[in-house]
Design an enzyme around this catalytic site. Structure first.
Site, mmCIF file in Angstrom:
data_model
loop_
_atom_site.group_PDB
_atom_site.id
_atom_site.type_symbol
_atom_site.label_atom_id
_atom_site.label_comp_id
_atom_site.label_asym_id
_atom_site.label_seq_id
_atom_site.Cartn_x
_atom_site.Cartn_y
_atom_site.Cartn_z
ATOM 1 N N HIS A 536 -19.035 -15.096 35.819
ATOM 2 C CA HIS A 536 -20.084 -14.723 34.861
ATOM 3 C C HIS A 536 -20.390 -15.874 33.909
ATOM 4 C CE1 HIS A 536 -20.015 -10.633 36.350
ATOM 5 N NE2 HIS A 536 -18.703 -10.784 36.413
ATOM 6 N N LYS A 633 2.846 -23.891 9.537
ATOM 7 C CA LYS A 633 3.630 -22.809 10.140
ATOM 8 C C LYS A 633 3.221 -21.457 9.579
ATOM 9 C CE LYS A 633 6.905 -20.966 12.607
ATOM 10 N NZ LYS A 633 6.559 -20.772 14.036
HETATM 11 O O1 M6R Z 1 3.549 -15.948 10.738
HETATM 12 P P1 M6R Z 1 2.530 -15.273 11.583
HETATM 13 O O2 M6R Z 1 3.096 -14.695 12.819
HETATM 14 O O3 M6R Z 1 1.701 -14.269 10.835
HETATM 15 O O4 M6R Z 1 1.527 -16.424 12.031
HETATM 16 C C1 M6R Z 1 0.367 -16.126 12.756
HETATM 17 C C2 M6R Z 1 -0.236 -17.369 13.351
HETATM 18 O O5 M6R Z 1 -0.589 -18.264 12.336
HETATM 19 C C3 M6R Z 1 0.720 -18.063 14.311
HETATM 20 O O6 M6R Z 1 1.132 -17.218 15.332
HETATM 21 C C4 M6R Z 1 0.047 -19.308 14.922
HETATM 22 O O7 M6R Z 1 -0.985 -18.927 15.774
HETATM 23 C C5 M6R Z 1 1.114 -20.128 15.640
HETATM 24 N N1 M6R Z 1 1.065 -21.479 15.189
HETATM 25 C C6 M6R Z 1 0.964 -20.114 17.096
HETATM 26 O O8 M6R Z 1 1.859 -20.925 17.758
#
Ligand code: M6R
Length: 638
Positions: A536, A633
């Site tokens: 698609h 992070k």
């Molecule tokens: O701490 P959190 O699980 O809320 O963070 C969410 C995202 O910021 C986190 O999963 C981000 O996508 C990572 N860097 C992925 O590897």
């Protein structure tokens, strides 16, 4: 995002602060600084660039102070520079401040302070804070001296009737000035503040931004998160929004928003300090990928056995409540949202409850149809993601019950939610989430089983699923053996510009996560698609030599994905296939075989070769795997 550290004790603060900042480096930053109280007043040392640059600053070795604050900055207001780095001082060098978060009304406050004669040296929102505190501090002094002449003035007076719980000897004026400044701030903040007039105290306060207090013996610590100070203490206090803590060497006093003294109990965190070390691995990411057999064991814990029902000590959902639910909403960001998508599959198939999964930043602004017949589940490794927390607050306002899934005990999201359950994956330091993701997938599937059992929907399928979950740690160990094979393929394709990921059913969810991992740490453009969507539109992008990754673990869908891959091979694509199915391997460039398991939890195994794939590509490219550019992070601002 920014990181903060604080120390008050009997040792030299400087090395402890820098060590703490190094442990927070993974959060992402562009400048760093420390401030201590020395014999001759407050010192500030800061610079653009890495934390280790601080060691080269002139005079840093001469710092003797045993009280100090420190910061790694991730630029929001003003470019990365020495001037914009924290700590920031007020004009009179009485207060030194580090701040995480964003002050939304800083322009307004800056104007107010400028009109009152204050000058600003940086472009940051933070610099208004020490000056605003100074403004109230001086006003308080003036008001109290006039109050002793004319006892009638009470608006900002330091007569203690309004703060009956504050005793003489507490740094009352300091605390009151901080509180009044906070009353003016709009936005999010975690603030540490020193005052040269009170060399034995430090004040901290937070609102919508993370901060933990570590209790030591004759010394106390502050940090943005637990791993930064885990080697010093395992006992932590957590502040709620707009609570203040006044730290001294032997004591910590807590105050509410009205400056009434409040009691707080410590929470003991059983993470092993060495779990925040690399322990012989080149990078945290690789270490965390290899920790997955154990992290999954910890996630499963004692929640069930092959022949016992699932139990969560933290939950008490009744059959009537679950039966009355119209919908489950799962809200999260990034990788955590991808884990949520596996939850949708489990809640709908095992519990027959319609489930929606949303990205938190969209959910909070889309007027979701949430009410008291909704159960809203929020997934966040850090428990500090701003959008996820805001979405949670919204659901509470709308009358829904809220349940947090987090890896961090005491994190903001777990304190906001009605119920919290933990992944117990241990600290995850690398920016790219790996072990937290697999733990989230496992925990949410166990949660779905728990609901199904309460609803009386136990079945042979659930019995098999439980057995398969218990076998996951061993199967992860087996899966990890694919490492060399993956590395070889990564060496072949690491210079590619685009890589595509395809799958169907839960494999499509894994394709999304594999693609995110690759983008994050290898900076290769990547897209993921449901394999059936190829025709698609996206197939127009397939040309000779492009790399396509196919994931195939769903027995009833495997043939269909194979034919989609045939279509890209016909157009010259190189293919990497991850599968636990019996397929004709001859047509693909490389096939990674993983152990067979239940489709509900197959993402736990199929993501592992993809985690390794992005890792080895990034290594081939010589990139910083643990701290990819532009990323943090923990995303504590919108
Ligand atoms: O701490 P959190 O699980 O809320 O963070 C969410 C995202 O910021 C986190 O999963 C981000 O996508 C990572 N860097 C992925 O590897």
């Amino acid at each position: 995002m920014c990181g903060i550290v604080g120390y008050i004790g009997t040792k030299k603060a400087c090395p402890i602060l820098i060590n703490g900042l190094i442990r927070l480096e993974y959060r992402g930053y562009d400048s760093a600084g420390i401030s201590t109280i020395e014999k001759d007043g407050i010192s500030v040392m800061k610079d653009k660039g890495r934390v280790k640059n601080l060691y080269n600053l002139k005079g840093i070795d001469d710092l003797e102070g045993s009280i100090g604050i420190a910061h790694t900055r991730w630029a929001t207001h003003g470019k990365p520079s020495k001037e914009n780095a924290h700590p920031h001082l007020d004009n009179s060098r009485t207060f030194s401040v580090v701040h995480n978060g964003i002050i939304e009304n800083y322009n307004e406050l800056k104007k107010f302070l400028s009109d009152n004669g204050y000058k600003f040296l940086s472009q940051t929102d933070t610099e208004i804070i020490p000056n605003l505190v100074h403004y109230y501090y001086s006003k308080d002094k003036k008001d109290s001296s006039s109050a002793s002449i004319d006892k009638k003035d009470s608006s900002l007076s330091s007569t203690d009737k309004e703060d009956s719980s504050l005793k003489k000897g507490d740094c009352l004026r300091f605390l009151r000035a901080v509180k009044r400044a906070c009353d003016d701030l709009k936005g999010s903040f975690a603030i540490e503040i020193l005052c040269k007039d009170y060399p034995d105290n430090m004040i901290v306060v937070r609102k919508d931004s993370p901060l933990v207090i570590g209790k030591g013996d004759g010394e106390n610590y502050i940090a943005s998160d637990i791993p930064a100070i885990l080697s010093f203490t395992k006992n932590f206090y957590f502040l709620n929004d707009l609570e203040f803590a006044v730290l001294s060497r032997d004591d910590i006093k807590f105050y509410d928003d009205n400056l009434q003294l409040i009691e707080k109990a410590t929470k003991s965190i059983d993470w092993d300090a060495s779990s925040s070390e690399k322990n012989g691995f080149d990078d945290f990411m690789l270490k965390e990928i290899y920790e997955q057999p154990n992290s999954i064991r910890e996630t499963i814990g004692a929640k069930f056995s092959e022949d016992s029902d699932c139990e969560f000590d933290e939950l008490n959902f009744s059959k009537d409540y679950l039966k009355g639910l119209d919908k489950i909403f799962i809200v999260a960001c990034g990788t955590a949202m991808h884990a949520g998508l596996t939850g949708k599959n489990a809640f709908e198939k095992l519990c027959k409850i319609p489930t929606e999964v949303d990205v938190a930043s969209e959910f909070r602004y889309r007027s979701p149809l949430v009410d008291d017949k909704s159960l809203c589940i929020f997934i966040s490794q850090s428990g500090e993601t701003a959008d996820t927390i805001a979405a949670l607050k919204l659901c509470k306002e709308k009358g829904a019950k809220t349940l947090a899934i987090s890896n961090v005990i005491g994190s903001s999201i777990t304190r906001e939610a009605d119920y919290s359950i933990y992944t117990h994956a241990g600290p995850e330091i690398a920016v790219a989430s790996t072990k937290a993701y697999t733990s989230q997938v496992v925990l949410i599937v166990i949660l779905a089983i728990y609901f199904a059992e309460i609803l009386g929907l136990s079945s042979a399928e659930i019995v098999n699923l439980k057995r398969d979950i218990l076998e996951l740690p061993k199967k992860i160990e087996e899966t990890l053996k694919c490492s060399e094979q993956v590395k070889e393929f990564a060496k072949r394709v690491y210079q590619e510009k685009d890589i595509f990921f395809l799958g169907r059913g839960v494999d499509e969810v894994v394709a999304k996560e594999g693609s995110l991992k690759l983008k994050e740490i290898s900076y290769i453009h990547s897209e993921s698609y449901p394999a059936g969507e190829l025709k698609h539109g996206p197939i127009a992008l397939i040309e000779n030599g492009v790399t396509v990754v196919g994931i195939m673990t769903v027995p009833e869908l495997v043939k269909k994905t194979v034919s989609n891959l045939q279509e890209v091979i016909t157009r010259g694509a190189k293919t990497l296939v991850i599968t636990n199915q019996d397929i004709d391997k001859s047509m693909f460039d490389m096939v990674i075989e993983i152990p067979n398991t239940n489709t509900f939890v197959s993402p736990v195994l199929s993501i592992i070769p993809l985690q390794l794939f992005s890792y080895y590509i990034a290594k081939e490219k010589g990139l910083d795997v643990d701290k990819p550019r532009n990323l943090a992070k923990s995303v504590t601002v919108e």
